[in-house]
Motif scaffolding. Structure first.
Motif, short mmCIF file in Angstrom:
data_model
loop_
_atom_site.label_atom_id
_atom_site.label_comp_id
_atom_site.label_asym_id
_atom_site.label_seq_id
_atom_site.Cartn_x
_atom_site.Cartn_y
_atom_site.Cartn_z
N GLN A 1 6.03 7.48 4.46
CA GLN A 1 6.37 6.62 3.33
C GLN A 1 5.15 6.16 2.55
O GLN A 1 5.18 5.15 1.87
CB GLN A 1 7.17 5.40 3.82
N ALA A 2 4.07 6.92 2.64
CA ALA A 2 2.84 6.54 1.95
C ALA A 2 2.08 7.78 1.50
O ALA A 2 2.20 8.86 2.10
CB ALA A 2 1.95 5.69 2.86
N THR A 3 1.32 7.61 0.45
CA THR A 3 0.47 8.67 -0.10
C THR A 3 -0.90 8.07 -0.36
O THR A 3 -1.01 6.97 -0.92
CB THR A 3 1.05 9.21 -1.42
N VAL A 4 -1.95 8.77 0.03
CA VAL A 4 -3.31 8.32 -0.19
C VAL A 4 -4.00 9.29 -1.15
O VAL A 4 -3.98 10.51 -0.94
CB VAL A 4 -4.11 8.22 1.12
N LEU A 5 -4.60 8.75 -2.20
CA LEU A 5 -5.24 9.55 -3.24
C LEU A 5 -6.66 9.08 -3.49
O LEU A 5 -6.98 7.90 -3.29
CB LEU A 5 -4.45 9.45 -4.55
N ASP A 6 -7.50 10.00 -3.95
CA ASP A 6 -8.82 9.60 -4.42
C ASP A 6 -8.68 8.70 -5.64
O ASP A 6 -9.33 7.67 -5.77
CB ASP A 6 -9.66 10.84 -4.82
N PHE A 7 -7.81 9.15 -6.57
CA PHE A 7 -7.69 8.46 -7.86
C PHE A 7 -6.35 8.79 -8.47
O PHE A 7 -5.80 9.88 -8.27
CB PHE A 7 -8.81 8.95 -8.80
N VAL A 8 -5.80 7.84 -9.19
CA VAL A 8 -4.62 8.10 -10.00
C VAL A 8 -4.74 7.23 -11.25
O VAL A 8 -5.22 6.10 -11.18
CB VAL A 8 -3.31 7.81 -9.24
N SER A 9 -4.35 7.77 -12.39
CA SER A 9 -4.40 7.00 -13.62
C SER A 9 -3.45 5.82 -13.53
O SER A 9 -2.27 5.97 -13.23
CB SER A 9 -4.01 7.88 -14.81
N HIS A 10 -3.98 4.64 -13.78
CA HIS A 10 -3.12 3.45 -13.76
C HIS A 10 -2.05 3.53 -14.85
O HIS A 10 -0.92 3.05 -14.65
CB HIS A 10 -3.97 2.19 -13.95
N ASP A 11 -2.40 4.14 -15.98
CA ASP A 11 -1.40 4.28 -17.04
C ASP A 11 -0.21 5.10 -16.58
O ASP A 11 0.93 4.86 -17.00
CB ASP A 11 -2.04 4.96 -18.26
N ALA A 12 -0.47 6.08 -15.71
CA ALA A 12 0.60 6.95 -15.24
C ALA A 12 1.45 6.31 -14.16
O ALA A 12 2.66 6.53 -14.10
CB ALA A 12 0.00 8.27 -14.72
N ILE A 13 0.86 5.50 -13.31
CA ILE A 13 1.60 5.02 -12.15
C ILE A 13 2.15 3.61 -12.31
O ILE A 13 3.21 3.28 -11.74
CB ILE A 13 0.71 5.10 -10.88
N LEU A 14 1.50 2.73 -13.06
CA LEU A 14 1.95 1.34 -13.11
C LEU A 14 3.39 1.17 -13.64
O LEU A 14 4.12 0.31 -13.14
CB LEU A 14 0.98 0.49 -13.93
N PRO A 15 3.82 1.98 -14.62
CA PRO A 15 5.22 1.82 -15.06
C PRO A 15 6.24 2.11 -13.96
O PRO A 15 7.41 1.72 -14.07
CB PRO A 15 5.34 2.84 -16.20
N ARG A 16 5.82 2.77 -12.89
CA ARG A 16 6.73 3.10 -11.79
C ARG A 16 6.61 2.12 -10.62
O ARG A 16 7.29 2.28 -9.61
CB ARG A 16 6.45 4.52 -11.30
N CYS A 17 5.75 1.12 -10.76
CA CYS A 17 5.47 0.23 -9.64
C CYS A 17 6.39 -0.99 -9.62
O CYS A 17 6.85 -1.47 -10.67
CB CYS A 17 4.02 -0.24 -9.70
N ALA A 18 6.59 -1.49 -8.42
CA ALA A 18 7.31 -2.75 -8.23
C ALA A 18 6.34 -3.89 -7.94
O ALA A 18 6.63 -5.05 -8.22
CB ALA A 18 8.30 -2.62 -7.07
#
Length: 408
Positions: free
Chosen positions: A294-311
């Protein structure tokens, strides 16, 4: 068209908040030249700027406060690092001015030598800061300790004493060297190191009330413009389409501070909650973590891409990710490790948009409880987002810059 010379400290967290302002100035027809981290030069040139890399003495410099045993030791470590950079900062900006013959100069608050070179140049200039500033305001606790604002006579007396003590420490660790460099460049001595903030004609601070404390009166040269939330272009970002659950984004610092325990505690805390934990490893090796299903670890992800999907966002308290989360109306849990992060954490608590957990008490169980409590604060986070919008952002900051140009 004016030429504006910009010099940053060697940190993405100081360049990226400025980017929206630089793009706005570019779009208004100004020629913007930037001296910054070597890793960012190609990206900046592709965006239409004239960029060049800081010298190796600056480009490879890193803060070494992460293992300090207490806040005083951490302040000493940071100031000693900034002081050691001063000759390089000063020489670097002087060289840039000589090469580009700019109409105006912009420098980062953490480049003490750059500030001295800018003031000595006689050109219009502005200072910017992506985080809170060490302002000595009568209603505030001393900067850097993350203390709550005091109430009552006893609390105000406490703050008055502590402010004097912290000012003494700033001066003890840096004032002699700052004044030596100022005199060497034909400038007068300062009474206190923090008086550097009184020298620029304009100071652009990338935050706004009510995330920053509301104050009856701000210094005349200070402009609160709201956060700079720019992220680099994300052409080859990770594919997260397999994640269908709400996301809890967990961020570790992009400048090393040994905060791996935060990422793992979040992974363990959120198992079985119906959320998918995405950890950005920052300066850490992603293999440090044990993610599970239930988790994913990344070096980097664009905040613009992921924040709209966050709770929710769980963070070390970096100013950049904290203000980005709040700009999206997301509640946040802050676990501060050092630097300005205790101040960020206290602002989160004071504005009511999230929860704070000390590293001393960091366990999966306690973090789970803080996440649950923070989720109930989404309404307050939405109000902070609206206040950030009203602050004006890049347009406000660009107006401040052009006002200085027009006064020249």
């Amino acid at each position: 068209m004016s030429t504006i010379a910009v010099m940053t400290s060697p940190a993405k967290g100081h360049l990226y908040p400025l980017m929206e302002t630089l793009l706005e100035l570019r779009d208004r027809g100004h020629n913007v030249v930037v001296r910054t981290l070597g890793s960012e030069v190609t990206m900046l040139n592709n965006l239409g700027f004239k960029a060049s890399a800081l010298s190796e003495d600056l480009n490879s410099a890193e803060l070494e406060d992460w293992d300090a045993s207490n806040p005083v030791a951490a302040l000493n470590a940071v100031l000693q690092q900034l002081v050691s950079r001063m000759p390089h900062d000063c020489a670097e900006l002087k060289e840039l001015i000589a090469q580009e013959n700019p109409d105006m100069v912009m420098v980062d608050f953490t480049t003490f030598g750059g500030q001295i070179a800018a003031e000595a140049s006689g050109l219009p200039w502005a200072l910017w800061s992506p985080t809170f500033l060490p302002l000595e305001m009568p209603d505030d606790p001393p900067f850097g300790l993350g203390l709550r604002r005091a109430t009552g006579l006893r609390g105000k007396a406490r703050d008055k004493v502590l402010r004097r003590g912290m000012s003494h420490l700033w001066d003890r660790f840096s004032l002699k060297q700052v004044n030596e460099m100022r005199v060497k460049n034909g400038l007068g001595k300062l009474r206190h190191t923090t008086d550097l903030l009184k020298r620029p004609p304009a100071v652009i601070n990338f935050t706004a009330e009510p995330f920053e404390y509301a104050r009856k009166q701000w210094p005349e040269n200070l402009h609160l413009v709201g956060p700079g939330n720019w992220s680099p272009p994300n052409h080859d970002g990770p594919d997260l389409s397999h994640i269908t659950d709400p996301i809890a984004l967990v961020t570790c610092s992009t400048e090393f501070q040994d905060d791996a325990e935060l990422g793992q505690a979040a992974i363990d805390a959120l198992k079985g909650t119906g959320m998918h934990t995405v950890v950005t490893a920052g300066a850490l090796d992603p293999l440090t973590f044990r993610p599970g299903e239930q988790a994913t670890v990344l070096d980097f992800v664009s905040h613009d891409a992921i924040l709209p999907r966050c709770a929710i966002v769980i963070s070390h308290g970096g100013m950049g990710i904290t203000q980005k989360a709040l700009s999206h109306g997301l509640p946040i849990v802050v676990v501060p490790f050092g630097r300005d992060q205790k101040e960020v954490a206290e602002r989160v608590r004071a504005c009511g948009a999230g929860e704070v957990l000390s590293t001393k008490y960091l366990t999966p169980e306690r973090l789970h409880a803080k996440v649950t409590a923070a989720m109930a604060r989404s309404g307050r986070a939405t109000k902070i987002a609206k206040a950030f919008e009203k602050a004006g952002g890049a347009q406000h900051a660009a107006n401040v810059v052009e006002d200085q140009l027009n006064r020249a």
